[in-house]
Design a protein around this motif. Structure first.
Motif, short mmCIF file in Angstrom:
data_model
loop_
_atom_site.label_atom_id
_atom_site.label_comp_id
_atom_site.label_asym_id
_atom_site.label_seq_id
_atom_site.Cartn_x
_atom_site.Cartn_y
_atom_site.Cartn_z
N LEU A 263 -10.80 15.10 35.13
CA LEU A 263 -11.07 15.08 33.70
C LEU A 263 -11.86 16.31 33.25
O LEU A 263 -11.59 16.87 32.19
CB LEU A 263 -11.85 13.82 33.33
CG LEU A 263 -11.13 12.48 33.54
CD1 LEU A 263 -12.04 11.34 33.14
CD2 LEU A 263 -9.82 12.43 32.77
N LEU A 264 -12.83 16.72 34.04
CA LEU A 264 -13.72 17.83 33.65
C LEU A 264 -13.40 19.06 34.48
O LEU A 264 -14.24 19.63 35.18
CB LEU A 264 -15.18 17.41 33.84
CG LEU A 264 -15.59 16.09 33.16
CD1 LEU A 264 -17.07 15.85 33.34
CD2 LEU A 264 -15.21 16.08 31.70
N LEU B 137 -20.29 19.96 36.40
CA LEU B 137 -20.56 18.66 37.00
C LEU B 137 -19.86 18.48 38.34
O LEU B 137 -20.38 17.82 39.24
CB LEU B 137 -20.13 17.54 36.06
CG LEU B 137 -21.25 16.89 35.23
CD1 LEU B 137 -21.67 17.81 34.10
CD2 LEU B 137 -20.83 15.55 34.72
N ASN B 138 -18.69 19.08 38.49
CA ASN B 138 -17.93 18.90 39.72
C ASN B 138 -18.53 19.63 40.91
O ASN B 138 -18.11 19.40 42.05
CB ASN B 138 -16.49 19.38 39.50
CG ASN B 138 -15.79 18.58 38.42
OD1 ASN B 138 -15.84 17.36 38.42
ND2 ASN B 138 -15.17 19.27 37.47
N ASP B 139 -19.48 20.51 40.65
CA ASP B 139 -20.12 21.26 41.73
C ASP B 139 -21.58 20.87 41.94
O ASP B 139 -22.28 21.51 42.73
CB ASP B 139 -20.06 22.77 41.43
CG ASP B 139 -18.65 23.30 41.37
OD1 ASP B 139 -17.82 22.83 42.17
OD2 ASP B 139 -18.36 24.16 40.52
N LEU C 182 -22.75 24.25 31.22
CA LEU C 182 -21.94 23.20 31.83
C LEU C 182 -20.46 23.54 31.83
O LEU C 182 -19.66 22.82 32.45
CB LEU C 182 -22.16 21.87 31.11
CG LEU C 182 -23.60 21.36 31.09
CD1 LEU C 182 -23.66 19.99 30.43
CD2 LEU C 182 -24.20 21.32 32.48
N GLY C 183 -20.07 24.62 31.17
CA GLY C 183 -18.66 24.99 31.10
C GLY C 183 -17.96 24.27 29.96
O GLY C 183 -18.33 23.15 29.59
N GLY C 184 -16.96 24.90 29.41
CA GLY C 184 -16.25 24.34 28.28
C GLY C 184 -15.13 23.39 28.70
O GLY C 184 -14.61 23.47 29.81
N VAL C 185 -14.78 22.50 27.79
CA VAL C 185 -13.65 21.59 28.02
C VAL C 185 -12.36 22.40 27.99
O VAL C 185 -12.10 23.17 27.05
CB VAL C 185 -13.62 20.50 26.94
CG1 VAL C 185 -12.36 19.64 27.07
CG2 VAL C 185 -14.87 19.64 27.03
#
Length: 439
Positions: free
Chosen positions: A216-217, A222-224, A291-294
């Motif tokens: 999803l992201l 968040l994934n790291d 946090l990085g963009g969608v």
């Protein structure tokens, strides 16, 4: 303790009927995210150190709570609660979690939480738990801590509120906030405990949760930065890297102390000022991470396979997070949205109770993914070999709601239930426990 709040809690609640997420099968991304209620202004960025969010909101605060701030920027909230008598709850929240870690610090926010019980300037290593036990607190039940993506919380639930236990508890929280030693030998002794938590967490439900979030992201931070961290970092990171995180993020302007219980509010405020008024931060402050963009994506699908878990499906829409200020207008929009989800969830519940249901259970919800994105999801637990039928059923119900809306009688029923829950909450307000109020 690792705490994956919000996203994990929403997913757990929605899947409570039948197990864990085993299959994430279709997560379309809207090309143009729908607008939110309110302006996209980051409320936190508009606050000065020590300022409370109500300063820029039209939402009235609870008059029973005393909100305050120290000159160093630390905030505190105090509330007297005499039921049950002679009890209290203290919470120290640090506005930092695993998202703030550097690459070679992954897992150290949680590791640092462990070090809070392993020696400070006033409390030798191994003595903090003994002190708490002498005061009648059981470690785990009354004394605990949690680390998430974006926060670390230290918790004390007090069985009485005499001067000794209140002053000692505030002293221990003060030591955690500003005086940890983080000695190398103590860090080395704690590694095995932290690594054992990492091993115990590596379960099918956790792996599918990570698969879901990574899908999803996509390409977001968040994934790291899972709170449990990376094994190699936990095995080898020197105490100096824990100290670096501590100095950068355990700072008064990132701290919030909550005290609720059967005590005099004026006296408690005086004790907080005495305990934390001299706190000054060392070194340069840490930054809030990007946090990085969608990602803008088309229709995509992912299958996650984990033996032994309940088969489940999820349709999700991902959009930018709603960073607007908390206002009455936004809350009105949130209530309307919640009522809409309630209608949809009741329809899904009716389907699950049919003679030959298309799924075992299903739910729809919207979720803030730690400020990185907002996801709207419909999930279903599928019967063995019937995932296509389950997917078709939830997709049809979603389309029906979008195309035809809700009936007035459906909405009236949800409004009535919503009001009933509010009235029940008001009726039981005086009996809320200090721990729930503090949290």
């Amino acid at each position: 303790m690792i705490f994956l709040k919000r996203a994990a809690l929403a997913l757990t609640a929605a899947l409570a009927l039948a197990g864990h997420l085993g299959l994430a099968n279709a997560a379309p991304q809207t090309a143009e995210p729908a607008p939110h209620v309110g302006a996209h202004a980051t409320a936190a960025a508009d606050l000065a150190p020590g300022q409370w969010p109500q300063a820029i909101s039209d939402v009235e605060v609870d008059p029973e709570i005393r909100f305050g701030a120290l000159p160093n920027g630390m905030r505190y909230a105090i509330r007297r609660q005499t039921i049950p008598p002679g009890q209290a709850a203290l919470r120290l929240r640090i506005d930092a979690g695993s998202l703030m870690e550097d690459d070679d610090q992954q897992g150290l926010a949680h590791f640092l939480e462990h070090m809070a019980f392993n020696g400070s300037k006033a409390v030798p290593e191994g003595e903090m738990v003994k002190i708490l036990e002498r005061l009648g607190l059981a470690f785990g039940a009354d004394t605990n801590a949690s680390t998430g993506f974006d926060e670390t919380i230290y918790k004390l639930d007090l069985p009485r509120t005499d001067e000794e236990i209140l002053s000692t508890s505030l002293m221990l929280l003060r030591e955690t906030a500003m005086n940890l030693l983080i000695a190398q030998d103590a860090v080395d002794r704690e590694r095995g405990i932290v690594l054992s938590e990492e091993r115990s967490r590596d379960a099918p439900s956790y792996r599918t949760y990570k698969d879901r979030l990574a899908f999803l992201l996509k390409d977001q931070r968040l994934n790291d930065r899972y709170p449990i961290g990376q094994v190699e970092v936990l095995r080898s990171a020197p105490a100096s890297r824990l100290r670096d995180f501590y100095d950068a993020y355990y700072r008064p302007e990132r701290a919030l102390l909550v005290a609720v219980g059967d005590f005099d509010v004026d006296a408690m405020e005086a004790q907080i000022i005495e305990a934390f008024g001299g706190w000054t931060a060392a070194g340069a402050p840490g930054d809030d991470p990007d946090l990085g963009g969608v990602q803008r994506r088309g229709l995509e699908a992912k299958v996650a396979v984990e033996p032994g878990v309940q088969g489940a499906l999820q349709i999700a829409w991902v959009r930018d997070p709603d960073m607007s200020t908390d206002t009455k207008a936004r809350r009105r929009g949130d209530v309307i949205e919640q009522l809409g989800f309630s209608v949809l969830n009741r329809r899904l519940s009716v389907l699950s109770r049919a003679a030959d249901p298309p799924f075992l259970g299903a739910a729809a919800f919207v979720n803030d993914e730690f400020g990185a994105a907002e996801t709207t999801s419909i999930i279903a637990n599928a019967q063995e070999g019937r995932w296509r039928e389950a997917l078709q059923a939830i997709e049809i119900e979603q389309r029906r709601a979008v195309l035809h809306g809700v009936r007035q009688d459906e909405l009236d029923r949800e409004i009535a239930e919503y009001r009933a829950r509010l009235r029940a909450s008001v009726a039981g307000a005086a009996t809320r426990r200090p721990s729930s109020l503090a949290q």
